[in-house]
Design an enzyme around this catalytic site. Structure first.
Site, mmCIF file in Angstrom:
data_model
loop_
_atom_site.group_PDB
_atom_site.id
_atom_site.type_symbol
_atom_site.label_atom_id
_atom_site.label_comp_id
_atom_site.label_asym_id
_atom_site.label_seq_id
_atom_site.Cartn_x
_atom_site.Cartn_y
_atom_site.Cartn_z
ATOM 1 N N ASP A 288 0.832 -1.211 0.000
ATOM 2 C CA ASP A 288 0.000 0.000 0.000
ATOM 3 C C ASP A 288 0.863 1.256 0.000
ATOM 4 O OD1 ASP A 288 -1.328 -2.288 1.051
ATOM 5 O OD2 ASP A 288 -2.899 -1.030 1.886
ATOM 6 N N HIS A 290 -1.105 4.483 -0.483
ATOM 7 C CA HIS A 290 -2.137 5.334 0.128
ATOM 8 C C HIS A 290 -1.854 6.836 0.000
ATOM 9 C CE1 HIS A 290 -5.224 2.766 1.697
ATOM 10 N NE2 HIS A 290 -4.359 1.967 2.295
ATOM 11 N N ASP A 317 -4.187 -0.342 -3.307
ATOM 12 C CA ASP A 317 -4.329 0.776 -2.366
ATOM 13 C C ASP A 317 -3.307 1.872 -2.669
ATOM 14 O OD1 ASP A 317 -6.422 -0.589 -1.255
ATOM 15 O OD2 ASP A 317 -5.675 -0.529 0.793
ATOM 16 N N ASP A 320 -6.301 7.222 -1.463
ATOM 17 C CA ASP A 320 -7.079 7.409 -0.223
ATOM 18 C C ASP A 320 -6.179 7.633 0.985
ATOM 19 O OD1 ASP A 320 -9.665 7.403 -1.189
ATOM 20 O OD2 ASP A 320 -9.970 5.256 -0.890
ATOM 21 N N ARG A 321 -6.734 8.357 1.950
ATOM 22 C CA ARG A 321 -6.097 8.723 3.220
ATOM 23 C C ARG A 321 -4.976 9.735 3.012
ATOM 24 N NH1 ARG A 321 -8.091 6.390 7.656
ATOM 25 N NH2 ARG A 321 -9.278 4.467 7.447
ATOM 26 N N ASN A 349 -8.590 -2.889 -2.145
ATOM 27 C CA ASN A 349 -9.962 -2.576 -1.736
ATOM 28 C C ASN A 349 -10.270 -1.087 -1.805
ATOM 29 O OD1 ASN A 349 -8.124 -2.569 0.653
ATOM 30 N ND2 ASN A 349 -9.942 -1.817 1.713
ATOM 31 N N HIS A 350 -9.220 -0.234 -1.833
ATOM 32 C CA HIS A 350 -9.465 1.205 -1.922
ATOM 33 C C HIS A 350 -9.557 1.709 -3.357
ATOM 34 C CE1 HIS A 350 -9.511 3.042 2.120
ATOM 35 N NE2 HIS A 350 -8.966 1.887 2.463
ATOM 36 N N HIS A 398 -3.741 -8.373 -3.114
ATOM 37 C CA HIS A 398 -3.825 -7.302 -2.122
ATOM 38 C C HIS A 398 -4.285 -7.817 -0.763
ATOM 39 C CE1 HIS A 398 -4.253 -3.332 -0.433
ATOM 40 N NE2 HIS A 398 -5.444 -3.673 0.009
ATOM 41 N N ARG A 446 -12.423 -6.755 9.844
ATOM 42 C CA ARG A 446 -12.808 -5.547 9.110
ATOM 43 C C ARG A 446 -14.312 -5.476 8.852
ATOM 44 N NH1 ARG A 446 -8.068 -3.525 6.458
ATOM 45 N NH2 ARG A 446 -6.352 -5.015 6.573
ATOM 46 N N HIS A 473 -2.328 -4.703 2.447
ATOM 47 C CA HIS A 473 -3.621 -4.501 3.097
ATOM 48 C C HIS A 473 -3.570 -4.184 4.586
ATOM 49 C CE1 HIS A 473 -7.930 -4.740 3.054
ATOM 50 N NE2 HIS A 473 -8.057 -5.949 3.591
#
Length: 544
Positions: A288, A290, A317, A320-321, A349-350, A398, A446, A473
């Site tokens: 990730d 991110h 990923d 995001d964030r 997943n993002h 992922h 999760r 992840h």
């Protein structure tokens, strides 16, 4: 009686230690300590709610919901139980469930201004969701934004207008508000009308520009990176990355070209991509990122830019964030366009609409590019492969493995991935699942996917004649973790995640033919003063 009193006293002491660990951002340690306190005194709702909060910090929303629910069972009048559960539901995009919890918080604490504020934000989110559902187009009738854009013609010919369609949608929206006014009253209809104005206005502005040919013309004064012709070159990529480091934007004309070329390239790939690394060559796998662009640049400074001789796989990923997600995704896409065999990209997943709406990418794209790019990126993310296999020996995905045994690589290759991730099935589990330290399978911490043990990993490897699973992840303190008897490695490449976790980043460098994993760790580098989640939805930022 004395023993029970002693347990209660000891539990309070452990809770104080857990609170200190939480304040130090050591959320895993805090969870362990809250667990010890709960084992000594399970009838204290505070312990359950505090552990729920720590799970939320680790993005373990399923576990947070379970703990918060237990806090409510212990004390139905404990407002923080509902508060923690509502926050976890919000983080999962389950706005309607969250609304019920915040309504309960407001009922218990009617004069709490914070509760009132969060309830109003949640109500807005639910109303917006209802409106979007009301005007949504069935999947079978949806037209791809990408098909309406010809980047070659940008700035040279007039674009088509979608004004008649927009007028029709506007009429539907007005009718929708009118019906709500009759059903719910004027006050509720007024709130919905405000949401309608924002959503419809944004969509109208994005759609009315057609292919964007007038607004995206390259101005003579533009001094940033430029693509000459159809080919993305190394010189262009280097110039673009330098511009991004100096917080300069890429012109939308070239952003369109990169993203559209990327879509065409990805659509032709299978859901499971085979990678061949010749003997004597190496291959790097990153986890990730991110939206942490400056840490991405640091990876390239440490390990070299992607090229045919120095290939990479980024394992989902990307966005995001972190608040430099646009810079990250355009850099990765441009590198892929420049040399397809230099870099491979997997879906995380993002890379989905639901996550991007909540965790900042959608807002960042709207701010730095345009509404049209929001749709365009969503379409391209649906084209990303779900997994890769290196030299028929290393499986890279992922998330993780499956709720059933017997899944073959051919099954993964056959997955129809050109959609938003479902909430169950192979595609969901590839993107969301996590390993667990004990055998068998269990519920996901999760709230999506599942947890799987070393026996599940071993059987999947045996069934498919594989040696190793590499997945991402999850944040890891050292940037990686080796589990399941050395047969599974988690790799995470976003150091000091969200500017608060204090973790290292890592990547794996494989050398052919033996493919022995060489793990390299690195620390975070400085970045401009733009906080993580700066573009996230307002209701989510309220809980950070």
């Amino acid at each position: 009686m004395d023993n029970e009193s002693s347990n209660v006293s000891q539990a309070e002491e452990i809770k104080v230690q857990a609170n200190e660990a939480f304040k130090a951002n050591k959320y895993g340690q805090a969870i362990d300590l809250y667990t010890q306190a709960i084992e000594l005194n399970s009838q204290n709702a505070v312990y359950w709610a505090n552990r729920a909060f720590a799970h939320t910090k680790l993005e373990e929303y399923g576990s947070a919901i379970q703990d918060a629910t237990k806090a409510i069972e212990v004390d139905p009048k404990y407002s923080k139980g509902y508060y923690r559960r509502g926050a976890a539901y919000l983080a999962m995009g389950k706005f309607k469930e969250a609304l019920k919890d915040f309504q309960q918080v407001k009922k218990i604490c009617p004069n709490d201004p914070d509760a009132t504020k969060k309830l109003k934000e949640c109500e807005k989110a639910v109303m917006k969701l209802k409106f979007e559902e009301a005007i949504s187009v069935p999947e079978s009738e949806r037209r791809f934004v990408a098909d309406s854009i010809d980047y070659h013609s940008i700035g040279t010919s007039p674009g088509s207008s979608s004004m008649p369609t927009q007028v029709g949608i506007a009429a539907v929206a007005v009718a929708f508000v009118a019906v709500l006014a009759m059903m719910l009253g004027a006050a509720a209809a007024t709130m919905v009308a405000a949401v309608v104005v924002v959503v419809l206005g944004t969509w109208w502005w994005g759609g009315s520009t057609g292919s964007g040919v007038f607004t995206e013309k390259v101005e003579p004064q533009y001094s940033g990176a430029k693509i000459e012709g159809d080919d993305v070159t190394l010189d262009f990529v280097k110039k673009m990355m330098d511009d991004f480091k100096n917080q300069k934007c890429l012109h939308k004309r070239y952003a369109f070209q990169i993203v559209l070329q990327m879509r065409e390239m990805l659509r032709s790939q299978p859901s499971l991509v085979d990678i061949n690394v010749p003997d004597g060559s190496h291959f790097t796998v990153c986890g990730d990122v991110h939206g942490q662009f400056y840490d991405l640049i640091n990876i390239f400074e440490l390990n070299g830019l992607p090229s045919e001789e120095n290939p990479y796989l980024f394992n989902g990923d990307f966005v995001d964030r972190g608040s430099f997600s646009v810079e990250v995704i355009l850099t990765l896409f441009a590198l892929k366009c420049m040399c397809p065999s230099a870099i491979y990209l997997a879906r995380g997943n993002h890379e989905s609409r639901s996550m991007n709406k909540i965790y900042g990418f959608e807002g960042e794209v709207r701010s730095k590019l345009s509404e049209k790019f929001v749709e365009l990126f969503a379409e391209v993310f649906c084209c990303l492969p779900l997994a890769h296999v290196i030299n028929q020996k290393v499986f890279v995905v992922h998330g993780g493995l499956f709720s059933v045994d017997g899944v073959k690589l051919s099954d993964i290759k056959a997955v129809d991935r050109f959609c938003e991730p479902p909430e169950e099935g192979l595609m969901c589990e590839l993107l969301w699942s996590d390993p667990q330290p004990f055998p068998g399978r269990g519920p996901s911490k999760r709230g999506v996917g599942l947890s799987f043990g070393a026996d599940v990993t071993r059987k999947f490897l045996q069934d498919n004649n594989l040696d190793l699973i590499v997945r991402s992840h999850e944040v890891k303190d050292e940037g990686y973790e080796i589990e399941h008897d050395g047969k599974l490695i988690t790799i995470f490449s976003a150091p000091n995640y969200c500017d608060q976790m204090g973790n290292k980043g890592a990547y794996i460098r494989f050398e052919a033919p033996d493919l022995k994993p060489n793990i390299v760790t690195f620390s975070a580098v400085p970045h401009p003063d733009v906080k993580p989640m700066a573009y996230a939805n307002n209701f989510l930022r309220m809980f950070q």
